[in-house]
Each structure stands twice: as structure tokens, then as C-alpha cells.
Design an enzyme around this catalytic site. Sequence first.
Site, mmCIF file in Angstrom:
data_model
loop_
_atom_site.group_PDB
_atom_site.id
_atom_site.type_symbol
_atom_site.label_atom_id
_atom_site.label_comp_id
_atom_site.label_asym_id
_atom_site.label_seq_id
_atom_site.Cartn_x
_atom_site.Cartn_y
_atom_site.Cartn_z
ATOM 1 N N ASP A 1 9.403 8.583 4.775
ATOM 2 C CA ASP A 1 8.000 9.481 4.600
ATOM 3 C C ASP A 1 8.731 10.610 3.906
ATOM 4 O O ASP A 1 9.698 11.045 4.449
ATOM 5 C CB ASP A 1 7.431 9.658 5.576
ATOM 6 C CG ASP A 1 5.761 10.029 5.239
ATOM 7 O OD1 ASP A 1 5.756 11.170 4.893
ATOM 8 O OD2 ASP A 1 4.985 9.310 5.832
ATOM 9 N N ILE A 2 7.765 11.408 2.951
ATOM 10 C CA ILE A 2 8.695 12.711 2.484
ATOM 11 C C ILE A 2 8.632 13.696 3.467
ATOM 12 O O ILE A 2 9.316 14.468 3.719
ATOM 13 C CB ILE A 2 7.582 12.980 1.355
ATOM 14 C CG1 ILE A 2 8.266 14.077 0.391
ATOM 15 C CG2 ILE A 2 6.369 13.191 1.672
ATOM 16 C CD1 ILE A 2 7.556 14.510 -0.651
ATOM 17 N N ASN B 1 3.676 1.612 0.441
ATOM 18 C CA ASN B 1 2.254 2.128 0.946
ATOM 19 C C ASN B 1 2.224 3.791 0.727
ATOM 20 O O ASN B 1 1.144 4.252 0.842
ATOM 21 C CB ASN B 1 2.190 2.099 2.495
ATOM 22 C CG ASN B 1 1.125 3.044 3.455
ATOM 23 O OD1 ASN B 1 0.017 2.677 3.211
ATOM 24 N ND2 ASN B 1 1.569 4.218 3.847
ATOM 25 N N SER C 1 -5.941 0.292 -3.956
ATOM 26 C CA SER C 1 -7.085 0.644 -3.753
ATOM 27 C C SER C 1 -8.367 -0.077 -4.165
ATOM 28 O O SER C 1 -8.320 -0.692 -5.251
ATOM 29 C CB SER C 1 -7.437 2.467 -4.098
ATOM 30 O OG SER C 1 -8.431 2.744 -4.159
ATOM 31 N N TYR D 1 -5.069 8.989 -9.920
ATOM 32 C CA TYR D 1 -5.275 8.151 -8.814
ATOM 33 C C TYR D 1 -5.704 6.840 -9.312
ATOM 34 O O TYR D 1 -5.103 5.765 -8.911
ATOM 35 C CB TYR D 1 -6.113 8.591 -7.856
ATOM 36 C CG TYR D 1 -6.349 7.927 -6.622
ATOM 37 C CD1 TYR D 1 -5.458 7.981 -5.520
ATOM 38 C CD2 TYR D 1 -7.410 6.973 -6.213
ATOM 39 C CE1 TYR D 1 -5.356 7.215 -4.260
ATOM 40 C CE2 TYR D 1 -7.385 6.207 -5.233
ATOM 41 C CZ TYR D 1 -6.259 6.411 -4.067
ATOM 42 O OH TYR D 1 -6.274 5.451 -3.042
ATOM 43 N N THR E 1 -8.332 8.435 7.517
ATOM 44 C CA THR E 1 -6.987 8.823 7.937
ATOM 45 C C THR E 1 -7.133 10.328 7.257
ATOM 46 O O THR E 1 -7.884 10.733 6.448
ATOM 47 C CB THR E 1 -5.870 7.946 7.097
ATOM 48 O OG1 THR E 1 -6.178 8.455 5.768
ATOM 49 C CG2 THR E 1 -5.849 6.418 7.239
#
Length: 273
Positions: A37-38, A102, A155, A173, A208
Site C-alpha cells: 500500500d502507498i 486492488n 467497477s 475513473y 469503505t
Amino acid sequence: MGSLSGKVALITGAARGQGRSHALRLAQEGADIIALDICRQLETVPYPMATVEDLDETVVLVEKLDRRIFARQADVRDPAAVAAVVDAGVAELGRLDIVLANAGISPHSADEKDALAVFHDTVAINLTGVRHTVHAAVPAIIAGGEGGSIVITSSTQGLTGRGGTGTGAGDGYVASKHAVVGLMRSWANWLAPHRIRVNTVHPTGVSTPMILNDAMAGFLALSPDIAGALTNLLPVEAVEAIDISNAIAWLVSDQARYVTGVTLPVDAGFVVK
């Protein structure tokens, strides 16, 4: 024994949200985890992003399930950094079987100051980052000689154009989530001789921090038409991360051993509405 006993899964965006949920679900099925993860804030993202503490919590939760986890910070836009994590994780855990690409951002906001910068960051993470992740991981899966499974998080916006706004976030997106479907289909052909399956999952809105934040609320409040276009067929505002994780746990298991090249909606009927 779980359905993934003896397997190792690489998961990007694993510090929280869907990524953490996927890590825990696959660990429940016996998989060890390489988590990436960043863990820092980007100027173009208007909601709080994951932190080092979030990634540390993912480690604790996986270890409570008696599974091994190798976790590191890395930016999926940096191919060398991603490759370094993959190589070190495989050296630590011994193999690689599963990739969950992801990591992603959805920087929608009512006050978008630099649309072009937002567009570029969204595409760089949601599309180019997927490419970097898969290309870093594939050699290790092939070397294992036992096949494998790659799942890319797209998505419902990768299957429809509903709710289009012409903003940097909206354009980036939707474009990136459509584009990873093209990569998936190409890679399914590329990797089939190695018995590596490649698929996409297409969640509707998931509860989330990427969705449940003030910036997204402000964006949706701009226009009732936009908010209305993004509703589901089933009477639920959003699904839970575990709903996506359960679908992925099946998709990467031998129960789906001949499923490749598919776009799998987990969307409460969003796409067919």
C-alpha cells in the site's frame, strides 16, 4: 484445510477497505499474504488515504488468523518499487500464486481545483499501477509451474457510463476501470498457456473510506441526477467489502478453475438497472 492452503497472494491497496478485507478472507482460506500500500496522502485525493498504522493493523489481523504476511509500503505507479516488494515477498514466503490488483483511487469532489492532475493520478494508479503489479508478479507465478489466478478490481463504472460528469475524477475513473477490462482480456490470452487465469470484479459502491467521506458526499450533493444514476437495483445503498472478498475467494480457488476472461459484477443489480 482451506481452499487456498499453501498459496501465497499478492494484494495491492491492502492497508484498509477492500484490500484488507481480501487479505483477511484469503487468509481464512489458508493463504499467506504479500501486502502492499502507498500509505501516504496524495494532493489530488480529497479524502484521507491509508496510513502506515492501517497497514500495520492489517498485519496484526492476518497474523491473528495464524497466517504469514509480508507487508511493505510502495506506490503502484513506481514499477521498480512494486517489483522490489514482489521479489522480497516471494523470497520471504516462498512462492506466488494469486494477484489481486486492488489499489485504486476515486477522487471525486465538489471542488476539483486541477482536473488534469486528478485525471492523470487516477489513470496512473487505477490503470498503469495494475499493469506494473501484474508484470512484476507474473514471472514468479510462471516459475512456480502450478498456474495461478489474477483478479483486477474494476467497477460498475468499468461496464457502464452512468453518472458521467466530465470532471477529472469522473473521466479518469471511468476510463481506467474500462481499460483494465481490456488488459484482463489480453492477459487471459497471454497467460492461459501457463494455466494462469485472469478476471475482473466489478463492485458497485462499497462501504469503505474511499466512498464514505465528505468529499464524495459533497460531489453527490451537486446533482440529484448524478446521485440517482448511481443507485442499485436491489434496495441497498452500498455493499460491504466482504461481499467482494467472498466473490474473489471463489474466483481464485479451484472451484473456479476454468473461469477466465470474465467480468464479474458484485453490484446489487447496478449494471442491469
